[in-house]
Each structure stands twice: as C-alpha cells, then as structure tokens.
Design an enzyme around this catalytic site. Structure first.
Site, PDB file in Angstrom:
ATOM      1  N   HIS A 128      73.670  73.352  42.385  1.00  0.00           N
ATOM      2  CA  HIS A 128      74.098  73.491  43.786  1.00  0.00           C
ATOM      3  C   HIS A 128      72.956  73.336  44.820  1.00  0.00           C
ATOM      4  O   HIS A 128      71.758  73.207  44.567  1.00  0.00           O
ATOM      5  CB  HIS A 128      74.144  75.064  44.151  1.00  0.00           C
ATOM      6  CG  HIS A 128      75.291  75.811  43.276  1.00  0.00           C
ATOM      7  ND1 HIS A 128      74.674  76.445  41.943  1.00  0.00           N
ATOM      8  CD2 HIS A 128      76.508  76.067  43.421  1.00  0.00           C
ATOM      9  CE1 HIS A 128      75.869  76.991  41.472  1.00  0.00           C
ATOM     10  NE2 HIS A 128      76.866  76.879  42.197  1.00  0.00           N
ATOM     11  N   ASP A 141      70.085  75.597  45.294  1.00  0.00           N
ATOM     12  CA  ASP A 141      69.364  75.821  43.930  1.00  0.00           C
ATOM     13  C   ASP A 141      68.350  75.100  44.108  1.00  0.00           C
ATOM     14  O   ASP A 141      67.097  75.513  43.366  1.00  0.00           O
ATOM     15  CB  ASP A 141      70.085  75.645  42.602  1.00  0.00           C
ATOM     16  CG  ASP A 141      71.428  76.048  42.284  1.00  0.00           C
ATOM     17  OD1 ASP A 141      71.536  77.317  43.122  1.00  0.00           O
ATOM     18  OD2 ASP A 141      72.313  75.501  41.467  1.00  0.00           O
TER      19      ASP A 141
HETATM   20  C1  XLS Z   1      80.736  80.841  38.723  1.00  0.00           C
HETATM   21  C2  XLS Z   1      81.206  79.532  38.503  1.00  0.00           C
HETATM   22  C3  XLS Z   1      79.804  78.605  39.348  1.00  0.00           C
HETATM   23  C4  XLS Z   1      80.274  77.266  39.335  1.00  0.00           C
HETATM   24  C5  XLS Z   1      79.446  76.418  40.230  1.00  0.00           C
HETATM   25  O1  XLS Z   1      81.448  81.794  38.247  1.00  0.00           O
HETATM   26  O2  XLS Z   1      80.918  79.237  37.348  1.00  0.00           O
HETATM   27  O3  XLS Z   1      78.667  78.945  38.546  1.00  0.00           O
HETATM   28  O4  XLS Z   1      80.252  76.694  38.147  1.00  0.00           O
HETATM   29  O5  XLS Z   1      79.587  76.853  41.629  1.00  0.00           O
END
Ligand code: XLS
Ligand code: NI
Ligand code: NI
Length: 443
Positions: free
Chosen positions: A106, A109
């Site tokens: 992200h 992140d």
């Molecule tokens: C959350 C999601 C998240 C996505 C990315 O439940 O899995 O981690 O993969 O935003």
C-alpha cells in the site's frame, strides 16, 4: 532513535533453498522447487509468489486488546521517516533471502506516517525512489501496488464512495499517485480493495449514488491507466464485510454484476482471497471457478481463516486440499498471467521471532507447491475432465442442440418432449469417486 542502523536485519539466516521432502531443515523448501517444470511451466512461473509489506513488515502485532509484542528493529523508531527507511531495507533483505520474485504494497506501507494528503504525496514519492533503487539491486518487482483508502480517519465513510467530494478527491489523488508509481516500478497489476466502500447502516447511505460514483471514478482510473500505457490489470478484491457491515465488492459474482452494469467488465479483473471467500459463505475454489467463468480472473491473495471463529484472521494457508481444489479450477484456464500468489497472511501474535516470518512463508510456499503438484496430477490423469465431458455430453447431441437453438420456442421444446416421451432419469454424480481421486493425488 535506534542507536545504529543495522546492515543486516535477518542475521544468521541464509538464503532459503529447495532441499526436498527428506530434509529436516525447517529453513528449507521441501516441495517448492522454483525451476521444477509442472504442466509445461516452471513452478515459480505458475505461482509468481509475492510477500506483502503490511502484515510482514508494518504490523507490530497489535490487536484491539493490546500493544504489539514484535519489537522488530525497524519498528523501534515508530512511524518515522528513519523507521520507514529501515522497513524497506529489511523487507528487501527478507524477499531476497526467501527468494520470491515479487512483493505487494500500500502507499502508506512504504513511507512514514503522513497526516495530510500533501505530506503523503511527497513522502510516498521519496519512498518510491528508494524502492526503485532496491529493485535495481535485487531484481524484485511489485506484483501489485494499492492505495490505502481505509486507515486515515477521513475515510471512515469510504474513499471512492464517500458522501463528501473532498474526501473522494483525496482518495483519487492517492490512487493516481500509486497507479503511476506501480507503473514506474514495473508492477504487474494495480489493486483496489474496497475496505470501507460500503456502509454500516442504510439509514445514512444513498446506495445507488455511491455505486454510481464508484463506477464513474473507476472509469477515470481505467482511462488514466491507458494514458500511462500501463499494461497490467486493474483488480478489485472481493470481501463481503469487515470493516464495514456491508461492502459493495461482496464476492466475485457481485463484482461481475457491478462491472457489467456499468460496462467495465472487459477492463477489470478480481484479486481473490480465500479468507474473504469463506466470509462470503463460499469456498476458495468457488470464487476461482466464478472468476474463470466470467473471464475476470486476476490474482490471488493466499491465506485462510479459522474454521471455528469466522473472522478475517489472515493465516498462512497450509490446507493443501483447499489449494488443490482451487488449482483444479485455475490451471485448465491457463493459470495466472499477470497475477500471482500474494501472501496476504500474518504470523500469529505470539510468533514474535524473526525466524517465524521465514517458517510462515516457507510453509505457505510448500503448501502452494503441493497443491499445484496434486492438481496437475489430477488434471493429467484426466478422469475429472472425462467425467464432466460425459456428464454434459447430451448438450452436444441433436436434442440438446435443439433445446439451445435460439430459434426454438418454449412450446416447440415442450411439444417435442411430449411426442418423444422424454422423461429424464438421474445418473450418479459420483462425488465420492471424484473426491477419492483428489485424495489419491494428495498422497
Ligand atoms: C484486507 C485485504 C487487504 C488488501 C489490500 O482484508 O485483504 O489486505 O489485500 O488492501
Ligand atoms: Ni487481500
Ligand atoms: Ni483479508
């Protein structure tokens, strides 16, 4: 401030290699052998494995009942610039030692905490420059990037579906910047997970307005992708709820209906996650089969839930039978092209050592490899395909074709069925026989 910046974060751990099923080394692969050819393709090219930033490097183990127990060296400074610099270094050392070719992130992140949209834009740009440097050093690439449109308090009522245009504009800035960065870094896909695109109560929500707005913004994002010349896929990640009571991207079938309604079905694919499938009351294999059927299969966030509690626990998926059943749906369609298997999974809160991150990913990769091998074995033996071909053979015969002919009316079908005294008799679906085949290939 940490006193010194380490040059090695995972000291004492050497690169992980395939040692085969007989090894007793827990820091080696027993089944995942990247160069092994399965159904004409290298194992690594089938799986295209990726490690995620958020669970593995950002999360410090906190939960709603208590602070994080992990005490990672790169987390010691908190969400500062120095801490984020270390986090990226540590992550790339981990990717390299594990030997996986891809990673996922992200925007938030990879950089320090950024209270305003403008601070995030500049901190993110600086972090992306650094990712470019780390990629050149290691050869890694993003499987996908994504903008976090759910953590900042402004996104409490959603990002692209927020009732307030100012908030939607912030979300669009983040998506634009992250899409451009993913393109620049050579990413294979761009993901939209609609974490807060949904509602807690309809009493304060105009559902139709929110869906219309989401579709309008998605079109703009697709246009921008084409302007950039980004060849990767735009992926929506289905999840029915959590954090919201209801999320619009409920499951693969719902997403397909949405895309089709707004004419976007040829532009967007799905990123399927097993734990989200189970939250929606489906199996992992069902979600894959649905995506393949509609031509929107994109990528996979591999993990699993806990069968007893029904939360999104994001555990490493060691259920080789579950993986095999999904692979049986995936492989005959040609498998993943731009997609891969991203470990959207986290170690348990009590697994506080750095080695635990390796055990988790090694186990996860071995389970994927076992599922791949078992599914390939089943497919190559051919009984399932042969059984299905036989089961549906009636539709290739003259009477089946007559029924399907667009010029045949309902009355003509009924009249002929009566005239030819077609009663229809059940024949066995052979479920136990078919399950036995799966068990046999699992060994
Ligand atoms: C959350 C999601 C998240 C996505 C990315 O439940 O899995 O981690 O993969 O935003
Ligand atoms: Ni995910
Ligand atoms: Ni999840």
């Amino acid at each position: 401030m940490a006193d010194t910046v380490p040059t090695e974060y995972f000291a004492g751990i050497s690169p992980i290699h395939f040692e085969g099923p007989e090894t007793d080394n827990p820091l080696a692969f027993r089944t995942y052998d990247p160069d092994r050819v399965v159904m004409g393709k290298r194992m690594e090219d089938h799986l295209r494995p990726a490690v995620c930033f958020w669970h593995t490097f950002c999360w410090d183990g906190f939960d709603i009942f208590g602070a994080g127990p992990f005490e990672r060296v790169w987390q010691a400074d908190g969400p500062t610039r120095a801490g984020a610099d270390q986090r990226r270094e540590a992550a790339f050392e981990f990717f390299t030692k594990l030997g996986t070719p891809f990673y996922c992130f992200h925007d938030v992140d990879i950089c320090e905490a950024s209270p305003t949209a403008t601070e995030l834009a500049s901190n993110f740009a600086r972090a992306v420059d650094d990712l470019e440097r780390l990629q050149e050093k290691t050869g890694l690439k993003p499987l996908w990037g994504t903008a976090n449109l759910f953590s900042h308090p402004r996104y409490a009522a959603g990002g692209l579906t927020n009732p307030d245009p100012d908030v939607a504009a912030c979300a669009l800035r983040q998506v634009r910047d992250c899409l451009e960065a993913t393109h620049r870094l050579g990413g294979s896909n761009y993901v939209l997970w609609g974490g807060r695109e949904g509602y807690d109560t309809l009493l304060n929500t105009n559902l139709k307005t929110e869906l219309d707005n989401f579709a309008r913004f998605l079109s703009k994002i697709i246009d921008h992708k084409h302007k950039l010349g980004f060849k990767g896929k735009i992926l929506i990640e289905p999840k029915p709820h959590e954090p919201m009571y209801h999320q619009y991207d409920y499951d693969t079938a719902t997403i397909y209906g949405f895309l089709k309604t707004y004419g976007l079905e040829n532009e967007v694919h799905v990123n399927i996650e097993p734990n989200h499938a189970t939250l929606a009351g489906h199996s992992f294999a069902h979600e894959i089969a649905t995506a393949v059927a509609f031509g929107i299969m994109g990528s996979i966030d591999i993990n699993c839930g806990n069968a007893q509690n029904g939360w999104d626990t994001d555990q490493f998926n060691l259920d080789t039978r579950d993986i095999t059943l999904a692979m049986i749906e995936l492989l005959p369609s040609g498998g993943l092209d731009t997609g891969g298997f991203n470990f959207d999974a986290k170690v348990r809160r009590q697994s506080t050592d750095l080695e635990d991150l390796f055990y988790a990913h090694i186990g996860g990769l071995d389970a994927l490899a076992s599922g791949l091998l078992a599914a390939a074995d089943i497919i190559e033996m051919g009984q399932i395909a042969a059984f299905k071909a036989d089961r549906y053979a009636g539709w290739t015969n003259e009477f089946g074709q007559f029924l399907l002919d667009e010029n045949t009316s309902l009355t003509e079908i009924c009249d002929r069925a009566v005239a030819e005294d077609r009663e229809g008799r059940h024949s066995s679906g052979r479920q136990e026989y078919l399950e036995q085949l799966v068990a046999r290939s699992l060994g």
